[in-house]
Design an enzyme around this catalytic site. Structure first.
Site, mmCIF file in Angstrom:
data_model
loop_
_atom_site.group_PDB
_atom_site.id
_atom_site.type_symbol
_atom_site.label_atom_id
_atom_site.label_comp_id
_atom_site.label_asym_id
_atom_site.label_seq_id
_atom_site.Cartn_x
_atom_site.Cartn_y
_atom_site.Cartn_z
ATOM 1 N N GLY A 71 -2.942 6.844 40.035
ATOM 2 C CA GLY A 71 -1.739 7.562 39.477
ATOM 3 C C GLY A 71 -2.002 8.679 38.421
ATOM 4 N N THR A 72 -3.184 8.895 37.624
ATOM 5 C CA THR A 72 -2.932 9.981 36.598
ATOM 6 C C THR A 72 -3.077 11.082 37.764
ATOM 7 O OG1 THR A 72 -4.231 8.379 35.632
ATOM 8 C CG2 THR A 72 -4.863 10.599 35.597
ATOM 9 N N ASN A 142 3.907 0.252 31.221
ATOM 10 C CA ASN A 142 2.477 -0.549 31.316
ATOM 11 C C ASN A 142 2.264 -1.620 30.517
ATOM 12 O OD1 ASN A 142 2.553 2.514 30.605
ATOM 13 N ND2 ASN A 142 0.670 1.502 30.069
ATOM 14 N N GLN A 170 3.812 0.689 37.792
ATOM 15 C CA GLN A 170 3.234 -0.219 37.840
ATOM 16 C C GLN A 170 4.487 -0.913 37.916
ATOM 17 O OE1 GLN A 170 1.155 -2.263 35.744
ATOM 18 N NE2 GLN A 170 -0.189 -0.897 34.873
ATOM 19 N N SER A 190 -0.655 3.595 42.800
ATOM 20 C CA SER A 190 -1.632 4.278 42.621
ATOM 21 C C SER A 190 -2.019 2.817 42.637
ATOM 22 C CB SER A 190 -1.633 3.695 41.181
ATOM 23 O OG SER A 190 -3.321 3.482 41.143
ATOM 24 N N ALA A 191 -2.634 2.623 43.831
ATOM 25 C CA ALA A 191 -3.291 1.935 45.108
ATOM 26 C C ALA A 191 -4.502 0.147 43.818
ATOM 27 C CB ALA A 191 -4.691 2.425 45.912
ATOM 28 N N HIS A 192 -4.950 0.873 43.091
ATOM 29 C CA HIS A 192 -5.417 -0.747 42.379
ATOM 30 C C HIS A 192 -4.906 -1.295 41.186
ATOM 31 C CE1 HIS A 192 -6.128 0.946 38.241
ATOM 32 N NE2 HIS A 192 -5.999 2.049 38.842
ATOM 33 N N THR A 228 -11.285 16.486 51.791
ATOM 34 C CA THR A 228 -11.577 16.127 52.754
ATOM 35 C C THR A 228 -11.014 14.050 52.084
ATOM 36 O OG1 THR A 228 -13.671 16.709 53.697
ATOM 37 C CG2 THR A 228 -13.189 14.611 54.261
ATOM 38 N N CYS A 314 -7.304 3.393 22.953
ATOM 39 C CA CYS A 314 -7.873 4.177 21.842
ATOM 40 C C CYS A 314 -9.185 5.461 22.257
ATOM 41 C CB CYS A 314 -8.860 2.948 21.396
ATOM 42 S SG CYS A 314 -10.680 3.555 21.154
HETATM 43 N N1 PMP Z 1 0.906 4.983 35.100
HETATM 44 C C1 PMP Z 1 0.709 3.772 34.951
HETATM 45 C C2 PMP Z 1 2.085 3.599 34.033
HETATM 46 C C3 PMP Z 1 -0.433 3.217 34.594
HETATM 47 O O1 PMP Z 1 -0.566 1.936 33.991
HETATM 48 C C4 PMP Z 1 -1.711 3.776 34.783
HETATM 49 C C5 PMP Z 1 -3.191 2.912 35.490
HETATM 50 N N2 PMP Z 1 -3.486 2.550 34.092
HETATM 51 C C6 PMP Z 1 -1.351 4.807 36.058
HETATM 52 C C7 PMP Z 1 -0.570 5.244 35.314
HETATM 53 C C8 PMP Z 1 -2.442 5.749 36.395
HETATM 54 O O2 PMP Z 1 -3.248 5.415 37.846
HETATM 55 P P1 PMP Z 1 -4.553 5.519 37.589
HETATM 56 O O3 PMP Z 1 -5.356 4.503 36.990
HETATM 57 O O4 PMP Z 1 -4.829 5.394 39.100
HETATM 58 O O5 PMP Z 1 -5.822 6.736 37.965
#
Ligand code: PMP
Length: 380
Positions: A71-72, A142, A170, A190-192, A228, A314
């Site tokens: 996601g970042t 989040n 989220q 984001s997958a996780h 890749t 933090c």
């Molecule tokens: N956006 C939001 C709203 C999130 O909660 C998060 C994850 N903490 C991210 C972006 C970033 O995603 P990732 O952990 O996959 O980089």
């Protein structure tokens, strides 16, 4: 082994069995998805299959999905595609939007006391911008779980020529998300957070729009993201997306979250549940009792076997109150005592009971306020 109770699903969700199975199988492939031979084609098939599933989860079209490292990166990639447009983001965005936005001199749209972006203020910033803007507003926060009026924002902003990005990290897998119904141009996933692996995500386009790459390379992902592909992680993302699409546990999880809040209220301590009057994700509650700092509560509950998170972020060893709660107009003490409980498909009522029992013990223990929380990176 009892690993305790996990109630921090907004930080990350457990890997779904289907994702683990897909990843294990994909890891045993040899091919590079760009190779034309049969080995390469098999690797490519995993990526294509996952792209279809990820696409279906948000109502997009497969060629419009670009896999990223999470996601970042997807948020950074979207903002990198603003070209020279003035940037407007909300005050409660994730740091992966806020940091690049601040560097770019963005205007910050306010939020109301209930955690919703103030659309009138955003509209005012659009008028003030002097040129068609690039707007970034998340779908669900989040920390509070508050669902933002993204469709309305997209409507207002696009009428003024703006391009709109939405961080839906989220929201996916928790509420129905359709990129066309939202009317946004770019959408982050984001997958996780949905039971896929960490380190993979996607930027989804609402149409044939440009993407200004952050990573230049061999032309992968239609020249939008070089390198890749992480085939196994992408395969896991695809499997998780397929499972997440049903939103199967949504009403059960809402009921658990509501029960938790009822039981907290019944304690009789002063309690603020942030965003309670707004539409929220089914699985999230964020609250402050004002009696102890969030760091103290997180550590004490961890000792009691319950994993939750502070509503405060933090970094660089410095604890600071949650920017989200602060933006909602709460004072530093309230923002600094906010904690977030976020649930998922593995939680059951017994977990709520155990949380409440632990909460009671922690409150009664009369632990001193603690400001000596150790340095950590926020897992928001
Ligand atoms: N956006 C939001 C709203 C999130 O909660 C998060 C994850 N903490 C991210 C972006 C970033 O995603 P990732 O952990 O996959 O980089």
């Amino acid at each position: 082994m009892n690993r305790g109770i996990y109630m921090d699903w907004n930080a990350t969700a457990p890997l779904r069995p289907s994702a683990l199975a897909a990843m294990t199988a994909a890891l045993q492939e040899v091919g590079n998805p760009s190779s034309v031979h049969a080995f390469g084609r098999r690797a490519r098939a995993w990526v294509d299959h996952a792209r279809e599933a990820v696409t279906a989860l948000v109502g997009a079209k497969a060629p419009l999905v670009t896999f990223t490292s999470g996601g970042t990166e997807a948020n950074n990639l979207a903002l990198n595609t603003r070209y020279n447009r003035p940037l407007i983001v909300s005050a409660i965005e994730h740091e992966s939007v806020l940091r690049p936005a601040r560097l770019a001199g963005a205007q910050i749209a306010r939020v109301g006391r209930n955690g919703e972006v103030d659309v009138a203020h955003l509209n005012h910033l659009l008028d003030k911008a002097g040129a068609p803007a690039f707007v970034s507003v998340m779908l669900a926060n989040n920390e509070t779980g508050v669902i933002q009026p993204v469709a309305e924002i997209a409507h207002v902003a696009k009428a003024k020529g703006a391009v709109v990005h939405c961080d839906a990290t989220q929201a996916i897998g928790r509420i129905a998300v359709d990129i066309n119904e939202l009317g946004v141009d770019y959408l982050t996933m984001s997958a996780h957070k949905i039971g896929g692996p960490q380190g993979v995500g996607a930027l989804v386009l609402g149409g044939e729009l440009p993407v200004e790459p952050l990573v230049q390379g061999g032309g992968q992902e239609r020249n939008r993201r070089g390198g890749t592909e992480n085939v196994a992680a992408i395969a896991g993302f695809g499997a998780a997306a397929q499972d997440a699409a049903s939103l199967a546990d949504s009403s059960r999880i809402t009921a658990l979250r509501d029960l938790l809040e009822e039981k907290l209220v019944a304690f009789g301590l002063p309690l603020t549940v942030f965003g309670r009057s707004a539409a929220r994700l089914p699985n999230t509650t964020c609250f402050a009792s004002g009696t102890k700092t969030a760091e103290t509560l997180v550590m004490a509950l961890d000792l009691a076997g319950v994993a939750i998170s502070a509503g405060s972020a933090c970094s660089s060893g410095k604890v600071r109150p949650s920017h989200v709660i602060s933006a909602m107009g709460f004072d530093a003490a309230t923002a600094g005592s906010a904690i977030r409980v976020s649930l998922g498909w593995q939680n059951a009522q017994a977990d709520i009971d155990q949380f409440i029992a632990a909460w009671g013990r922690v409150q009664r223990a009369g632990l001193a306020r603690s400001d000596d929380a150790d340095s950590r990176i926020s897992a928001a």
